[in-house]
Write an enzyme that holds these catalytic residues in place. Structure first.
Site, PDB file in Angstrom:
ATOM      1  N   ALA A 119       0.995  -1.131  -0.185  1.00  0.00           N
ATOM      2  CA  ALA A 119      -0.046   0.058  -0.016  1.00  0.00           C
ATOM      3  C   ALA A 119       0.808   1.191   0.012  1.00  0.00           C
ATOM      4  CB  ALA A 119      -0.806  -0.033   1.309  1.00  0.00           C
ATOM      5  N   ALA A 120       1.989   1.369   0.391  1.00  0.00           N
ATOM      6  CA  ALA A 120       2.735   2.534   0.608  1.00  0.00           C
ATOM      7  C   ALA A 120       3.160   3.140  -0.822  1.00  0.00           C
ATOM      8  CB  ALA A 120       4.045   2.326   1.427  1.00  0.00           C
ATOM      9  N   GLY A 122       0.503   5.084  -0.328  1.00  0.00           N
ATOM     10  CA  GLY A 122      -0.976   5.340  -0.148  1.00  0.00           C
ATOM     11  C   GLY A 122      -1.887   5.789  -1.151  1.00  0.00           C
ATOM     12  N   GLY A 123      -1.332   5.759  -2.300  1.00  0.00           N
ATOM     13  CA  GLY A 123      -2.167   6.365  -3.612  1.00  0.00           C
ATOM     14  C   GLY A 123      -3.403   5.483  -3.643  1.00  0.00           C
ATOM     15  N   LYS A 124      -3.224   4.177  -3.858  1.00  0.00           N
ATOM     16  CA  LYS A 124      -4.334   3.247  -4.094  1.00  0.00           C
ATOM     17  C   LYS A 124      -5.178   3.057  -2.674  1.00  0.00           C
ATOM     18  CE  LYS A 124      -2.283   2.146  -7.971  1.00  0.00           C
ATOM     19  NZ  LYS A 124      -0.947   2.659  -7.632  1.00  0.00           N
ATOM     20  N   GLU A 142       1.584  -2.538   4.265  1.00  0.00           N
ATOM     21  CA  GLU A 142       2.902  -2.251   3.944  1.00  0.00           C
ATOM     22  C   GLU A 142       3.799  -3.149   4.564  1.00  0.00           C
ATOM     23  OE1 GLU A 142       4.298  -1.006   0.905  1.00  0.00           O
ATOM     24  OE2 GLU A 142       6.047  -1.732   1.872  1.00  0.00           O
ATOM     25  N   ARG A 147       8.689   2.809   4.243  1.00  0.00           N
ATOM     26  CA  ARG A 147       7.531   2.995   3.629  1.00  0.00           C
ATOM     27  C   ARG A 147       6.024   3.027   4.388  1.00  0.00           C
ATOM     28  NH1 ARG A 147       8.766   3.161  -1.920  1.00  0.00           N
ATOM     29  NH2 ARG A 147       6.151   2.467  -2.336  1.00  0.00           N
ATOM     30  N   ASP A 185      -0.931  -4.074  -5.662  1.00  0.00           N
ATOM     31  CA  ASP A 185      -0.332  -3.100  -6.756  1.00  0.00           C
ATOM     32  C   ASP A 185       1.304  -3.424  -6.465  1.00  0.00           C
ATOM     33  OD1 ASP A 185       0.529  -0.979  -8.088  1.00  0.00           O
ATOM     34  OD2 ASP A 185       0.328   0.344  -6.550  1.00  0.00           O
ATOM     35  N   CYS A 238       3.410  -0.839 -12.573  1.00  0.00           N
ATOM     36  CA  CYS A 238       3.576   0.272 -13.310  1.00  0.00           C
ATOM     37  C   CYS A 238       4.859   0.045 -14.133  1.00  0.00           C
ATOM     38  CB  CYS A 238       4.105   1.712 -12.373  1.00  0.00           C
ATOM     39  SG  CYS A 238       5.281   1.309 -10.951  1.00  0.00           S
TER      40      CYS A 238
HETATM   41  N1  SAM Z   1       0.082   0.865  -3.927  1.00  0.00           N
HETATM   42  C1  SAM Z   1       0.980   2.042  -3.651  1.00  0.00           C
HETATM   43  C2  SAM Z   1       0.681   3.246  -4.055  1.00  0.00           C
HETATM   44  O1  SAM Z   1      -0.479   3.178  -4.861  1.00  0.00           O
HETATM   45  O2  SAM Z   1       1.013   4.344  -3.493  1.00  0.00           O
HETATM   46  C3  SAM Z   1       2.283   1.666  -4.424  1.00  0.00           C
HETATM   47  C4  SAM Z   1       2.963   0.287  -4.083  1.00  0.00           C
HETATM   48  S1  SAM Z   1       4.494  -0.021  -4.865  1.00  0.00           S
HETATM   49  C5  SAM Z   1       4.155  -0.278  -6.479  1.00  0.00           C
HETATM   50  C6  SAM Z   1       4.941  -1.609  -4.453  1.00  0.00           C
HETATM   51  C7  SAM Z   1       5.045  -1.723  -2.891  1.00  0.00           C
HETATM   52  O3  SAM Z   1       5.389  -3.386  -2.698  1.00  0.00           O
HETATM   53  C8  SAM Z   1       6.220  -1.174  -2.232  1.00  0.00           C
HETATM   54  O4  SAM Z   1       5.810  -0.386  -1.136  1.00  0.00           O
HETATM   55  C9  SAM Z   1       7.233  -2.375  -1.672  1.00  0.00           C
HETATM   56  O5  SAM Z   1       7.744  -2.033  -0.143  1.00  0.00           O
HETATM   57  C10 SAM Z   1       6.050  -3.591  -1.447  1.00  0.00           C
HETATM   58  N2  SAM Z   1       6.691  -4.831  -1.374  1.00  0.00           N
HETATM   59  C11 SAM Z   1       8.120  -5.075  -1.749  1.00  0.00           C
HETATM   60  N3  SAM Z   1       8.225  -6.441  -1.911  1.00  0.00           N
HETATM   61  C12 SAM Z   1       7.195  -7.074  -1.127  1.00  0.00           C
HETATM   62  C13 SAM Z   1       6.748  -8.314  -0.867  1.00  0.00           C
HETATM   63  N4  SAM Z   1       7.760  -9.348  -0.703  1.00  0.00           N
HETATM   64  N5  SAM Z   1       5.545  -8.270  -0.179  1.00  0.00           N
HETATM   65  C14 SAM Z   1       4.750  -7.437  -0.157  1.00  0.00           C
HETATM   66  N6  SAM Z   1       5.133  -6.295  -0.425  1.00  0.00           N
HETATM   67  C15 SAM Z   1       6.241  -5.878  -0.914  1.00  0.00           C
END
Ligand code: SAM
Length: 435
Positions: A119-120, A122-124, A142, A147, A185, A238
């Protein structure tokens, strides 16, 4: 809110990786030149308004998001108290296609138990909190500690009483198959960020694409188990790599019974694939984004979202809390996930920073702690956000500092001034005041 990044405004961009351009040329043919040209342009700026709070800049509407706006210029967001009050969120427009995925699943305005796994910042999550019904419970999760801190700030400031914020590994959710909606995401190779993030260009490699694809497949398995029968999975990245988008979901669908929900982007820009839709910056005013929605077979008994918001052990219990399965409530509680309202201090109960932004939290807080409200003008609001004390004729007890009627944070009376209680990491650091 953490200051939105400058989006490539001053960054010197490294060249696009040759192997990436070759992959895109194999996929797009001569259209790849338009993509490469678009990736050399400055990125557009967009924001999404908070339906719970008035105010914030306006511009041309984002076609696929009712509360989204493209701005013609990038303001100095840090110097806008309304951003700090959670009136809007600075977000890349492609990510706002989440709204169309929820529309495809018939979930807009409905009460649901939802999980945003990654989630970090936090956009979605903030978007989900605006799109789902008010009696939903939205679990914003998250795993990364740094994050997670940014996520807390953004979700708190959005001010929705039905948000919970946790820091749990994905596997924990596989054990609680109770969600009507899961948004994954996924961490990805970030090709769609190559216009605004130099690191997206330098870190990219075919190996990174493969590594991300493997992680995404594992995360998909976890979240699929977390869904109730009939629940919806929204998967997004993305990036444009097939191995992380359509190709990954194609393989997933070979091993799982699921229905693909067609997403209508309400605009010809995003391209519809067999499973999801893809944004590319030469085709629409957005960065790179892929999104798809899958429904798990079966039906589950309707979820009872009854009950009112209550304060328990200093935290908000969202409506429907008692209807959540015990295993899920326990996980949220162990992770201190529910919205905090009251702090236990040596001087007695005090408002938690999060309570400044949420109407329902303030109503419940006022029954426990006497509160004064102080309305600030723009310059004084910025002084408060920088961490300064605010002069007063008679200042006693706890005060909610407001700008344009919206809570900014807390101060404590000390006779002739309000001492600043705004959390240090949330303070603005610039001395500039010109917008
Ligand atoms: N959803 C967020 C937003 O809209 O603001 C952006 C999320 S970003 C694309 C992907 C996130 O996945 C990151 O915050 C990262 O820390 C987390 N992440 C990385 N590895 C992960 C794992 N093994 N399990 C869960 N989350 C993970």
């Amino acid at each position: 809110m953490p200051s939105p990044r400058k989006a490539g405004a001053t960054a010197v961009m490294p060249p696009l990786p040759e192997a990436f351009v070759a992959r895109m040329a194999a996929r797009l043919g001569t259209e790849v030149h338009a993509l490469v040209d678009a990736l050399a342009q400055p990125p557009p700026t967009s924001i999404r308004h908070n339906p719970r709070k008035p105010g914030g800049p306006v511009g041309e509407p984002v076609p696929w998001c009712a509360s989204g706006h493209h701005l013609t210029q990038r303001p100095r967001f840090t110097l806008d108290p309304l951003l700090h009050a959670g009136a809007y969120y600075v977000q890349e427009a492609g990510s706002m296609l989440l709204e169309r995925a929820l529309a495809a699943a018939g979930l807009i305005g409905t009460d649901a138990v939802a999980l945003d796994l990654c989630a970090a910042p936090g956009g979605k999550s903030t978007h989900l909190l605006s799109l789902l019904g008010p009696r939903s419970v939205v679990l914003c999760n998250e795993v990364d500690a740094r994050r997670h801190t940014a996520l807390l700030e953004n979700v708190y400031k959005w001010g929705a009483p039905n948000a919970c914020v946790t820091r749990l590994p994905a596997g924990d959710f596989a054990a609680v198959p109770h969600f009507d909606l899961v948004v994954l995401d996924a961490p990805c190779s970030g090709e769609g960020l190559m216009r605004r993030e130099p690191v997206a260009r330098t870190q990219w490699s075919p190996w990174l694409v493969q590594r991300c694809s493997t992680l995404q497949a594992a995360l998909l398995e976890h979240v699929w188990q977390a869904l109730r029968p009939g629940g919806t999975l929204v998967y997004c990245t993305c990036t444009w790599a097939e191995e992380e988008d359509e190709g990954l979901l194609h393989r997933f669908l070979e091993g799982h019974a699921a229905t693909v929900l067609p997403i209508d982007p309400l605009h010809p820009g995003p391209v519809r694939g067999a499973i999801g839709i893809t944004c590319m910056p030469h085709r629409c005013k957005a960065e790179g984004f892929f999104i798809a929605a899958l429904r798990k077979p079966g039906t589950a008994a309707p979820w009872d979202a009854g009950g009112t918001i209550v304060l328990e052990q200093g935290r908000l219990r969202p409506p429907g809390w008692n209807a959540l399965p015990v295993a899920l409530r326990e996980r949220i509680d162990r992770a201190d996930g529910a919205l905090p309202v009251l702090l236990d201090t040596p001087g007695g109960p005090a408002p938690h920073p999060a309570a400044a932004y949420c109407r329902e939290a303030l109503d419940l807080l006022q029954a426990a702690v006497p509160i004064t409200t102080v309305d600030l003008d723009h310059a004084t609001a910025l002084a408060f956000l920088r961490g300064e004390a605010i002069a007063a004729r008679e200042a006693r007890g706890h005060a909610l500092m407001r700008f344009d009627g919206l809570g900014l944070g807390w101060a404590r009376g000390a006779g002739n001034r309000w001492n600043n209680r705004h959390p240090t990491p949330w303070r603005i650091r610039t001395r500039r005041t010109d917008v």
